[in-house]
Design a protein around this motif. Structure first.
Motif, short mmCIF file in Angstrom:
data_model
loop_
_atom_site.label_atom_id
_atom_site.label_comp_id
_atom_site.label_asym_id
_atom_site.label_seq_id
_atom_site.Cartn_x
_atom_site.Cartn_y
_atom_site.Cartn_z
N GLU A 114 0.83 -1.22 0.00
CA GLU A 114 0.00 0.00 0.00
C GLU A 114 0.85 1.25 0.00
O GLU A 114 0.51 2.25 -0.62
CB GLU A 114 -0.92 0.06 1.23
N GLU A 146 1.93 1.87 -3.48
CA GLU A 146 0.80 2.23 -4.36
C GLU A 146 0.32 3.63 -4.07
O GLU A 146 0.03 4.39 -5.00
CB GLU A 146 -0.33 1.21 -4.18
N SER A 147 0.30 3.98 -2.80
CA SER A 147 -0.18 5.34 -2.49
C SER A 147 0.81 6.38 -3.00
O SER A 147 0.42 7.47 -3.43
CB SER A 147 -0.41 5.51 -0.99
#
Lengths: 482, 279, 292
Positions: free
Chosen positions: B171, B174-175
């Motif tokens: 995450e 991805e962020s």
């Protein structure tokens, strides 16, 4: 009061003066090559030398001197003892040709010569007239460590031989003599046979143990003990091979007797002697804890304190026995010429002639005399002239006995076994000795070792090895003249 | 408020931990201490019977000799070789590891092939490498050994960093991508910092493996680029054992690594508490 | 704006290209060379480069000494690896929480691994010496009388000595790697577990290992591979002795290839080793789920 160090310096100076005062018509080998080397001024050559103490000779003395005399640069490539053979072989096999001159242990010569790594030196010896001075190398070294198959591959440059060192003060002490006589019924004397050695060693340990002194100590680690086995085995009449069949005969009764004897002796030596290497044994003797030991010549010098004030030798334990050291041949009377060094030229060198001039110079009568007297040297006397050199005799009070013993040793010495793939045979021996210390039965160990030796011989080719062995066995130092 | 029992109190636990750690350190460091002591001992003390536990006087002569004779330069050689090769191995290896983990590049086969480089017994390949280097003219050069050590460190770095990178939650990356970072920026700004402790631990041993190499250094050098491992073996002779030099040289050889490990420690433990996603 | 698929494909290849290039540069030639040589008869004395077929590989199967060396190697791995792992994990756990002076202590603990293995071997040899080493001296204090344990000569003591030295030198490796991994473990997990009343051991056994499994499994793999190549300690302590009792594959290969220049045979041994290890490693990777 002139101390020992000054003595050395004075005698060195005297020796040098004698050299310079040589009449012009007697061109020594050293002079000849110095003159010839002028054409190579500015050239750089490499020489492979044992790392550490040995290398101080070329880096501090002979290299700079040669440069001074000829303008040739000598680059010393120091290699750890254990890696020397490997690096020489690898350089040869790769064709790199980075090495010009070499230090070679004579036992390696058959392998190196057979592989083609060494240059044949006869043409050069002819060209520069070195034969007369070659002849004056002590016979045992000259006849045993120079040639393979009749050709010269190296100049013997180090009189490595096993001597027995003993504590004169202990052997001459009346109290101890009496106690010994009472205990064993025999007179205390330096042992001439191994049977005597057992009695003397055990007796002295009994008498002196409370003072922390043992009758004897040896370096028992397999690589060293292997040499001692080779020596003792032949002194007791053993032969390594049957010359006709090339079958190994190390497992004969003699072999078993020697193995059994060696293990029994450990009992009157310091506990843990099986782990002793060169330095442990040296420390034990120099610190006065053993009455007898067998080792290479440096022990004899360092025990009397010669050279040990040099920084290079500051790793040698301070001797507590200076003035008390006696020199003799080991029991059996035929000592092992263990290891040793010869100077050779690499066959892939690009500076063969120049390198040859250097090694002839190093090995010559004049220069070698100076080199063996360097206080930090590991090179031991190897020329007839060395044994009677006045400079050397003056180095410490007892030096004359030392040189006399070395001279005797050079006349009766035994050559290391050297065949094709000697290392394989030696490896078997080293393993056999480690099994001996581990407690296995001597006969079983030796039978297994003999079988392994036979396997190796088979692999190499019985006929091939037979020829090399015959060549070795024909040498004067192969087996003692009984 | 209930009193916490003695054996669960924070202070007791700390004392207990300290005692255990102290005994461990003593056991692990004792041989090093012995070596250090040897570097100051006289030969008589080194071979004293019974053994002597500390030298009578501390004099730095043995160390001075190493500098005077130029032996200490080999420590410098090793430093150069090991640090440069570690630097490159860490960079090339970590990005390769990232590729393997996040993109499954080459699949299992590539991963196994990479680790198989570490299966080859060095003895078998040292001579071919030597031949290759003779041909290239790289024997006894810095570049030759640096490239060698870098190449040999790569399998280790790649595999170790795989594990540490797997630990980083996807995450976070991805962020960052959503925030507009390029792939390279994600690597640089997210992955490397998050894998800091792994980077440190891996770098330490990559360095140590190159630092301690003996076989290749022995065969591939002659006089110019002698490493400290090879130099130390020069002190073991058939008829000599320069124990004080061996010990002093080893101590000298250990100091740079020791200091590096000590100072880079803060990267070992992540200071930020978990769970917070970097904005 | 999300990155498009196209740059992804090149990106991942760019990432691995420097590494692959170097690996091929240094690794490919030796591999091919060894392979070729293993089919010849290259020894110290002869460089017979004619094709000799599988003669070296056949010799491998008849070489009892080689197979014994595999057994010796396996023995060392099977005993040393678990101990190093557990000990390293335990020590890492000890160091996890803050304590004053941790930086220095961790650095001190690293010393065994930093020291050159050759020097470590030589030092241990001296430490184990019966006369000049402190270990037997200490044993003698506890026993009340001198105990002449010959660690490098006595067949019953050589393996304990070797394994002990090996563990001494490489446990710090496991320790540091696991410490790095442990420090990444979400502390909130373990703290929550503790608040819930779970005892120390439960969190240690059930929560931590899965969290650090990726790193731990790789550390086991790498350490196992390195243990397979164990050389310096053994060479310094026993040189493979007594007899060939402690001769591992590396020691045997060293003697064959380095001292006796049996180049072809050594190359054959090398390939056997690679083949065996590849099988084991592939199995291990599957089992440990390392390349999912």
């Amino acid at each position: 009061m002139v101390n020992r160090r000054d003595f050395g310096k004075i005698s060195l100076a005297a020796g040098l003066a004698a050299t310079l005062g040589r009449p012009a018509w007697a061109a020594s080998a050293a002079d000849t090559v110095v003159k010839a080397a002028q054409q190579y001024k500015g050239r750089s050559i490499t020489i492979v030398w044992e790392a550490g103490l040995q290398s101080l000779d070329p880096t501090h003395f002979s290299g700079p001197k040669w440069k001074e005399l000829t303008g040739m640069d000598v680059k010393v490539i120091e290699v750890a003892t254990a890696e020397m053979f490997t690096k020489i072989m690898q350089d040869y096999k790769s064709g790199a040709g980075a090495y010009d001159a070499l230090n070679v242990i004579p036992a390696w010569m058959p392998d190196l010569a057979q592989a083609g790594a060494l240059e044949v030196l006869d043409p050069y010896v002819e060209k520069y007239g070195y034969t007369p001075e070659l002849q004056t190398i002590a016979s045992t070294f000259r006849d045993n460590q120079m040639k393979v198959g009749g050709k010269i591959y190296g100049f013997p440059d180090d009189g490595d031989v096993f001597l027995m060192y003993y504590r004169r003060d202990i052997f001459e002490d009346p109290t101890i003599q009496k106690a010994f006589k009472d205990k064993t019924g025999k007179d205390l004397a330096v042992p001439k046979t191994w049977a005597d050695f057992d009695v003397v060693g055990a007796g002295l340990t009994d008498i002196l143990k409370d003072k922390g002194i043992y009758g004897a100590a040896f370096f028992r680690q397999p690589p060293y003990a292997m040499y001692m086995f080779e020596e003792r085995f032949r002194n007791e009449g053993g032969k390594f091979f049957d010359a006709d069949t090339m079958k190994a005969t190390i497992n004969s009764d003699v072999g078993v007797k020697v193995f059994t004897g060696m293990r029994k002796e450990n009992r009157f030596m310091p506990p843990g002697v099986e782990q002793f290497g060169f330095v442990e044994n040296l420390a034990t003797f120099l610190q006065g804890q053993s009455a007898m030991t067998i080792s290479w010549p440096p022990y004899g010098r360092w025990a009397e304190g010669y050279g040990t004030d040099q920084e290079a030798l500051n790793w040698v334990p301070k001797t507590a026995i200076a003035g008390k050291v006696g020199y003799a041949l080991p029991p059996g009377g035929h000592p092992e010429l263990a290891a040793g060094f010869a100077l050779s030229i690499s066959s892939t060198s690009k500076n063969k002639d120049a390198a040859y001039l250097f090694i002839q110079w190093l090995n010559s009568t004049d220069v070698s005399r100076q080199r063996v007297q360097l206080p930090y040297t590991l090179r031991d006397p190897f020329r007839d002239s060395h044994y009677t050199d006045p400079g050397y005799l003056a180095l410490w009070p007892n030096a004359k006995d030392y040189l006399a013993a070395l001279k005797q040793a050079s006349e009766t010495g035994l050559l290391d076994l050297s065949l094709l793939q000697t290392d394989k045979y030696e490896e078997v021996m080293r393993q056999a000795i480690s099994k001996l210390w581990a407690g296995d039965d001597p006969k079983t160990i030796l039978n297994a070792a003999a079988t392994q030796w036979d396997d190796i011989t088979q692999k190499i080719g019985v006929e091939k090895q037979k020829v090399v062995y015959a060549g070795w066995a024909a040498k004067s130092g192969a087996y003692p003249k009984m | 408020m209930t009193t916490v029992p003695f054996h669960r109190r924070k202070e007791t636990k700390l004392v207990f931990r300290y005692l255990t750690v102290a005994s461990l350190v003593v056991i692990f460091v004792f041989p090093i201490y012995w070596l250090l002591a040897i570097s100051f001992k006289t030969p008589g003390e080194i071979f004293a019977f019974p053994p002597v536990w500390y030298p009578k006087s501390i004099q730095f002569n043995n160390y001075a000799v190493l500098f005077k004779d130029g032996d200490a330069k080999t420590v410098g050689n090793s430093l150069v070789l090991a640090s440069v090769s570690t630097f490159f191995a860490m960079i090339f290896g970590t990005i390769a590891a990232y590729s393997l983990v996040r993109f499954r590049t080459g699949g299992e086969n590539l991963a196994v092939w990479i680790i198989s480089q570490r299966m080859m017994p060095p003895v078998a390949i040292v001579f071919p490498v030597f031949l290759f280097y003779v041909w290239l003219g790289w024997v006894d050069t810095y570049i030759g050994l640096i490239i060698l050590y870098t190449a040999f460190s790569l399998p280790y770095v790649i595999w170790m960093m795989r594990g540490y990178i797997e630990d980083i939650p996807l995450e976070l990356e991805e962020s960052a991508l959503i925030d507009g970072c390029s792939r390279w920026e994600v690597l640089w700004k997210v992955v490397f910092p998050m894998a800091r402790s792994g980077l440190f631990a891996t770098a330490v041993f990559t360095f140590v493996f190159s630092w301690n190499d003996f076989l290749f250094a022995l065969v591939l050098t002659r006089t110019e680029v002698t490493t400290y491992t090879v130099q130390v073996t020069h002190y073991f002779g058939g008829q000599s054992n320069f124990w004080s030099k061996i010990a002093a040289m080893s101590v000298l050889g250990t100091i740079p690594v020791f200091i590096t490990v000590a100072t880079l420690q803060r990267y070992l433990v992540r200071g930020i508490s978990m769970g917070a996603v970097k904005g | 704006m999300a990155a498009t698929a196209h740059p992804d494909r090149n990106f991942k290849y760019w990432l691995i290209s420097p590494a692959i290039f170097l690996l091929l540069l240094i690794g490919l030639f030796p591999l091919i060379f060894s392979l070729v040589v293993s089919f010849m008869r290259v020894t110290m004395l002869e460089t017979d480069t004619s094709f000799a077929g599988l003669v070296n590989f056949v010799q491998l199967f008849h070489d009892a000494r080689l197979w014994q060396s595999f057994v010796h190697t396996a023995l060392v791995i099977v005993i040393a690896l678990p101990i190093e792992l557990l000990l390293g994990l335990a020590i890492a756990y000890l160091f996890l929480d803050r304590m004053p002076g941790r930086q220095i202590l961790v650095s001190l603990l690293m010393l065994p691994t930093i020291i050159s293995p050759i020097v470590a071997g030589a030092t241990w040899r001296l430490l184990f010496d019966n006369r000049y080493g402190p270990i037997n001296q200490m044993i003698g204090w506890f026993a009340g009388h001198p105990v002449p344990a010959l660690w490098t000569v006595n067949p019953q003591l050589v393996y304990p000595a070797i394994i002990f030295c090996e563990i001494w030198q490489w446990t710090p490796f496991m320790f540091l790697i696991l410490l790095a991994a442990l420090s990444n473990v979400d502390r909130s997990l373990t703290e929550a577990a503790e608040i819930d009343g779970a005892r120390f051991w439960r969190s240690f056994r059930y929560i931590v290992p899965p969290a650090i499994w990726p790193v731990m499994s790789i550390a086991i793999l790498i350490r196992g591979l390195d243990l397979f190549r164990i050389f310096d300690i053994i060479w310094a302590l026993t040189a493979g002795g007594p007899g060939t009792m402690t001769e591992t594959v590396s020691v045997y290969a060293y003697v064959q290839g380095f001292r006796q220049f049996e180049s072809s045979y050594t190359a054959a041994i090398a390939f056997l080793v690679i083949a065996l290890l590849t099988v084991i490693v592939t199995w291990a990777i599957r089992r440990m789920g390392l390349a999912k």
